[in-house]
Design a protein around this motif. Sequence first.
Motif, PDB file in Angstrom:
ATOM      1  N   MET A 108       0.795  -1.229   0.000  1.00  0.00           N
ATOM      2  CA  MET A 108       0.000   0.000   0.000  1.00  0.00           C
ATOM      3  C   MET A 108       0.827   1.277   0.000  1.00  0.00           C
ATOM      4  O   MET A 108       0.432   2.280  -0.622  1.00  0.00           O
ATOM      5  CB  MET A 108      -0.923   0.005   1.232  1.00  0.00           C
ATOM      6  N   ILE A 109       1.953   1.287   0.690  1.00  0.00           N
ATOM      7  CA  ILE A 109       2.622   2.542   1.038  1.00  0.00           C
ATOM      8  C   ILE A 109       3.020   3.378  -0.175  1.00  0.00           C
ATOM      9  O   ILE A 109       2.864   4.599  -0.178  1.00  0.00           O
ATOM     10  CB  ILE A 109       3.851   2.259   1.944  1.00  0.00           C
ATOM     11  N   ILE A 110       3.519   2.742  -1.230  1.00  0.00           N
ATOM     12  CA  ILE A 110       3.954   3.504  -2.406  1.00  0.00           C
ATOM     13  C   ILE A 110       2.764   4.188  -3.075  1.00  0.00           C
ATOM     14  O   ILE A 110       2.803   5.378  -3.389  1.00  0.00           O
ATOM     15  CB  ILE A 110       4.693   2.591  -3.401  1.00  0.00           C
ATOM     16  N   GLY A 111       1.694   3.431  -3.294  1.00  0.00           N
ATOM     17  CA  GLY A 111       0.500   4.010  -3.898  1.00  0.00           C
ATOM     18  C   GLY A 111      -0.079   5.131  -3.063  1.00  0.00           C
ATOM     19  O   GLY A 111      -0.554   6.143  -3.595  1.00  0.00           O
ATOM     20  N   TYR A 112      -0.038   4.976  -1.742  1.00  0.00           N
ATOM     21  CA  TYR A 112      -0.594   5.990  -0.838  1.00  0.00           C
ATOM     22  C   TYR A 112       0.196   7.293  -0.930  1.00  0.00           C
ATOM     23  O   TYR A 112      -0.388   8.385  -1.030  1.00  0.00           O
ATOM     24  CB  TYR A 112      -0.571   5.447   0.587  1.00  0.00           C
ATOM     25  N   VAL A 113       1.507   7.191  -0.932  1.00  0.00           N
ATOM     26  CA  VAL A 113       2.355   8.385  -1.022  1.00  0.00           C
ATOM     27  C   VAL A 113       2.162   9.078  -2.368  1.00  0.00           C
ATOM     28  O   VAL A 113       2.032  10.318  -2.439  1.00  0.00           O
ATOM     29  CB  VAL A 113       3.840   8.016  -0.811  1.00  0.00           C
ATOM     30  N   VAL A 114       2.133   8.299  -3.447  1.00  0.00           N
ATOM     31  CA  VAL A 114       1.940   8.879  -4.779  1.00  0.00           C
ATOM     32  C   VAL A 114       0.568   9.545  -4.870  1.00  0.00           C
ATOM     33  O   VAL A 114       0.433  10.642  -5.439  1.00  0.00           O
ATOM     34  CB  VAL A 114       2.090   7.796  -5.874  1.00  0.00           C
ATOM     35  N   PHE A 115      -0.456   8.914  -4.307  1.00  0.00           N
ATOM     36  CA  PHE A 115      -1.792   9.505  -4.357  1.00  0.00           C
ATOM     37  C   PHE A 115      -1.833  10.834  -3.612  1.00  0.00           C
ATOM     38  O   PHE A 115      -2.439  11.811  -4.089  1.00  0.00           O
ATOM     39  CB  PHE A 115      -2.835   8.556  -3.769  1.00  0.00           C
ATOM     40  N   ALA A 138      -4.103   6.476  10.963  1.00  0.00           N
ATOM     41  CA  ALA A 138      -5.118   5.419  10.964  1.00  0.00           C
ATOM     42  C   ALA A 138      -5.061   4.590   9.683  1.00  0.00           C
ATOM     43  O   ALA A 138      -5.264   3.375   9.714  1.00  0.00           O
ATOM     44  CB  ALA A 138      -6.503   6.026  11.137  1.00  0.00           C
ATOM     45  N   GLN A 139      -4.773   5.244   8.555  1.00  0.00           N
ATOM     46  CA  GLN A 139      -4.672   4.508   7.292  1.00  0.00           C
ATOM     47  C   GLN A 139      -3.417   3.634   7.269  1.00  0.00           C
ATOM     48  O   GLN A 139      -3.471   2.473   6.848  1.00  0.00           O
ATOM     49  CB  GLN A 139      -4.653   5.482   6.111  1.00  0.00           C
ATOM     50  N   LEU A 140      -2.310   4.172   7.735  1.00  0.00           N
ATOM     51  CA  LEU A 140      -1.063   3.414   7.728  1.00  0.00           C
ATOM     52  C   LEU A 140      -1.107   2.229   8.694  1.00  0.00           C
ATOM     53  O   LEU A 140      -0.487   1.194   8.445  1.00  0.00           O
ATOM     54  CB  LEU A 140       0.123   4.319   8.056  1.00  0.00           C
ATOM     55  N   THR A 141      -1.844   2.376   9.780  1.00  0.00           N
ATOM     56  CA  THR A 141      -1.999   1.263  10.728  1.00  0.00           C
ATOM     57  C   THR A 141      -3.195   0.390  10.369  1.00  0.00           C
ATOM     58  O   THR A 141      -3.436  -0.629  11.015  1.00  0.00           O
ATOM     59  CB  THR A 141      -2.163   1.791  12.158  1.00  0.00           C
ATOM     60  N   MET A 142      -3.946   0.809   9.362  1.00  0.00           N
ATOM     61  CA  MET A 142      -5.073   0.050   8.816  1.00  0.00           C
ATOM     62  C   MET A 142      -6.190  -0.188   9.832  1.00  0.00           C
ATOM     63  O   MET A 142      -6.847  -1.227   9.818  1.00  0.00           O
ATOM     64  CB  MET A 142      -4.593  -1.275   8.208  1.00  0.00           C
ATOM     65  N   ALA A 333      -0.227  -0.075 -16.724  1.00  0.00           N
ATOM     66  CA  ALA A 333       1.181   0.299 -16.880  1.00  0.00           C
ATOM     67  C   ALA A 333       1.805   0.651 -15.519  1.00  0.00           C
ATOM     68  O   ALA A 333       2.915   0.210 -15.197  1.00  0.00           O
ATOM     69  CB  ALA A 333       1.303   1.485 -17.839  1.00  0.00           C
ATOM     70  N   LEU A 334       1.089   1.423 -14.713  1.00  0.00           N
ATOM     71  CA  LEU A 334       1.607   1.776 -13.386  1.00  0.00           C
ATOM     72  C   LEU A 334       1.674   0.564 -12.473  1.00  0.00           C
ATOM     73  O   LEU A 334       2.564   0.458 -11.621  1.00  0.00           O
ATOM     74  CB  LEU A 334       0.724   2.857 -12.748  1.00  0.00           C
ATOM     75  N   ALA A 335       0.719  -0.363 -12.629  1.00  0.00           N
ATOM     76  CA  ALA A 335       0.743  -1.590 -11.833  1.00  0.00           C
ATOM     77  C   ALA A 335       1.986  -2.412 -12.142  1.00  0.00           C
ATOM     78  O   ALA A 335       2.634  -2.951 -11.238  1.00  0.00           O
ATOM     79  CB  ALA A 335      -0.521  -2.409 -12.095  1.00  0.00           C
ATOM     80  N   LEU A 336       2.320  -2.514 -13.409  1.00  0.00           N
ATOM     81  CA  LEU A 336       3.534  -3.245 -13.797  1.00  0.00           C
ATOM     82  C   LEU A 336       4.785  -2.561 -13.249  1.00  0.00           C
ATOM     83  O   LEU A 336       5.736  -3.227 -12.811  1.00  0.00           O
ATOM     84  CB  LEU A 336       3.613  -3.359 -15.318  1.00  0.00           C
ATOM     85  N   LEU A 337       4.777  -1.230 -13.264  1.00  0.00           N
ATOM     86  CA  LEU A 337       5.900  -0.478 -12.702  1.00  0.00           C
ATOM     87  C   LEU A 337       6.008  -0.724 -11.197  1.00  0.00           C
ATOM     88  O   LEU A 337       7.114  -0.919 -10.664  1.00  0.00           O
ATOM     89  CB  LEU A 337       5.736   1.016 -12.987  1.00  0.00           C
ATOM     90  N   LEU A 338       4.865  -0.734 -10.504  1.00  0.00           N
ATOM     91  CA  LEU A 338       4.875  -0.981  -9.065  1.00  0.00           C
ATOM     92  C   LEU A 338       5.403  -2.380  -8.758  1.00  0.00           C
ATOM     93  O   LEU A 338       6.170  -2.569  -7.801  1.00  0.00           O
ATOM     94  CB  LEU A 338       3.459  -0.822  -8.492  1.00  0.00           C
ATOM     95  N   GLN A 339       4.998  -3.365  -9.551  1.00  0.00           N
ATOM     96  CA  GLN A 339       5.509  -4.717  -9.344  1.00  0.00           C
ATOM     97  C   GLN A 339       7.031  -4.761  -9.461  1.00  0.00           C
ATOM     98  O   GLN A 339       7.700  -5.463  -8.703  1.00  0.00           O
ATOM     99  CB  GLN A 339       4.877  -5.687 -10.346  1.00  0.00           C
ATOM    100  N   TYR A 340       7.558  -4.011 -10.400  1.00  0.00           N
ATOM    101  CA  TYR A 340       9.017  -3.953 -10.580  1.00  0.00           C
ATOM    102  C   TYR A 340       9.683  -3.313  -9.362  1.00  0.00           C
ATOM    103  O   TYR A 340      10.704  -3.810  -8.862  1.00  0.00           O
ATOM    104  CB  TYR A 340       9.348  -3.159 -11.840  1.00  0.00           C
ATOM    105  N   VAL A 341       9.090  -2.230  -8.863  1.00  0.00           N
ATOM    106  CA  VAL A 341       9.659  -1.533  -7.694  1.00  0.00           C
ATOM    107  C   VAL A 341       9.586  -2.414  -6.448  1.00  0.00           C
ATOM    108  O   VAL A 341      10.514  -2.435  -5.632  1.00  0.00           O
ATOM    109  CB  VAL A 341       8.910  -0.203  -7.466  1.00  0.00           C
ATOM    110  N   LEU A 342       8.483  -3.163  -6.299  1.00  0.00           N
ATOM    111  CA  LEU A 342       8.308  -3.998  -5.114  1.00  0.00           C
ATOM    112  C   LEU A 342       9.369  -5.089  -5.007  1.00  0.00           C
ATOM    113  O   LEU A 342       9.667  -5.564  -3.905  1.00  0.00           O
ATOM    114  CB  LEU A 342       6.914  -4.637  -5.125  1.00  0.00           C
TER     115      LEU A 342
END
Length: 352
Positions: A108-115, A138-142, A333-342
């Motif tokens: 979650m963290i990368i998408g959250y920061v980018v958003f 609260a979001q980071l601790t879910m 495309a962004l999902a594939l990029l995120l998979q690469y970063v992960l």
Amino acid sequence: MKREESQALRGFAILGIVLHNYCHFLNFAVKENEYIFYGDRPRQFWDMLMSMDSQLFVHVFSFLGHYGVPVFLFVSGFGLVMKYEKDDICYNPFRWMGYHYLKLLRLMIIGYVVFIAVYSSRHPAEVTSAFSWDKVVAQLTMVINFVFKQPDKAILPGPYWFFGLMVQLYALYILVVRRWRSWKCVCLLIVLSWLLQMAAMYCYTTSPRLLNYIRYNFVGGVLPFCLGVLYARYGRDLRKMHYLLVVIVSAVAVLVGSLWFHTWLWVPLFVVAGALATVKLLPSWALGASAWMGGVSAALFVMHPVVREVVIAHYRKVDVGYGIAIYLLAAVALALLLQYVLKMIPQAKLKR
């Protein structure tokens, strides 16, 4: 259920969710009944269905696309049983929960920061209130679904409510479902969740937000999650004709069951049954394509709100179809990029 079939179910689920989270923001689209039941919405959908409205594609995903969430929960329940009930290993509940929390946070963290960055550039005057310190923590601790009385007003981006829901269902699994491995226990959980939602609806006139609150939390997800558990433990394969019959009956049950509150609560059962039967009937090429989509489903779920925030502002009033196409392609495309970063971020390890 084979691994490829499980991935294909995820593919169906994420496609429904991603399209729903775009289409229901279009002003003309028929809105869904996801957390609260509104009797006029299914009738509006039926009117569009019967008239074969020119934007029927949008109406279908706006009204029904959110049912991708129960499909995800079904696969999650199934997967937990297959992974953790093949032996009698005793796991420390705190370590087990910590492991799964870190897996979700890593995703979650990368998408959250980018958003937050994208939202800040588009709504600079609102960012302080939208991402106040208590909401971010609260979001980071879910726990944001649980600690805010109106989670729909606090969670941004909206789809990230799913992370808090999964943490709660993980806790339910390790503390209750895995400990008491009886179909009676699982069925009791389903009945209790149904009764709580019924009670919340009867309190609707005095406390209209109660049903919304409990469906944002684990109570609303117990049915499909427990169905996945039951299917993993007791499921059997059927003949092709039986699966075809399940698809037909499920489609009718979803459409008709959406008309009334009491049947609406059980619609996820037929959504899951219909989706599973459909996967079982797919030819190999379609199964492979769906499984590929399922393989990027987690990253796609995280990144699609970022893309929507940018794309929908430009295309919601101009060219709807073109906007949806750009949205889907950019999100993948962004999902594939995120998979690469992960791959560069270490994963947590589970200690027994």
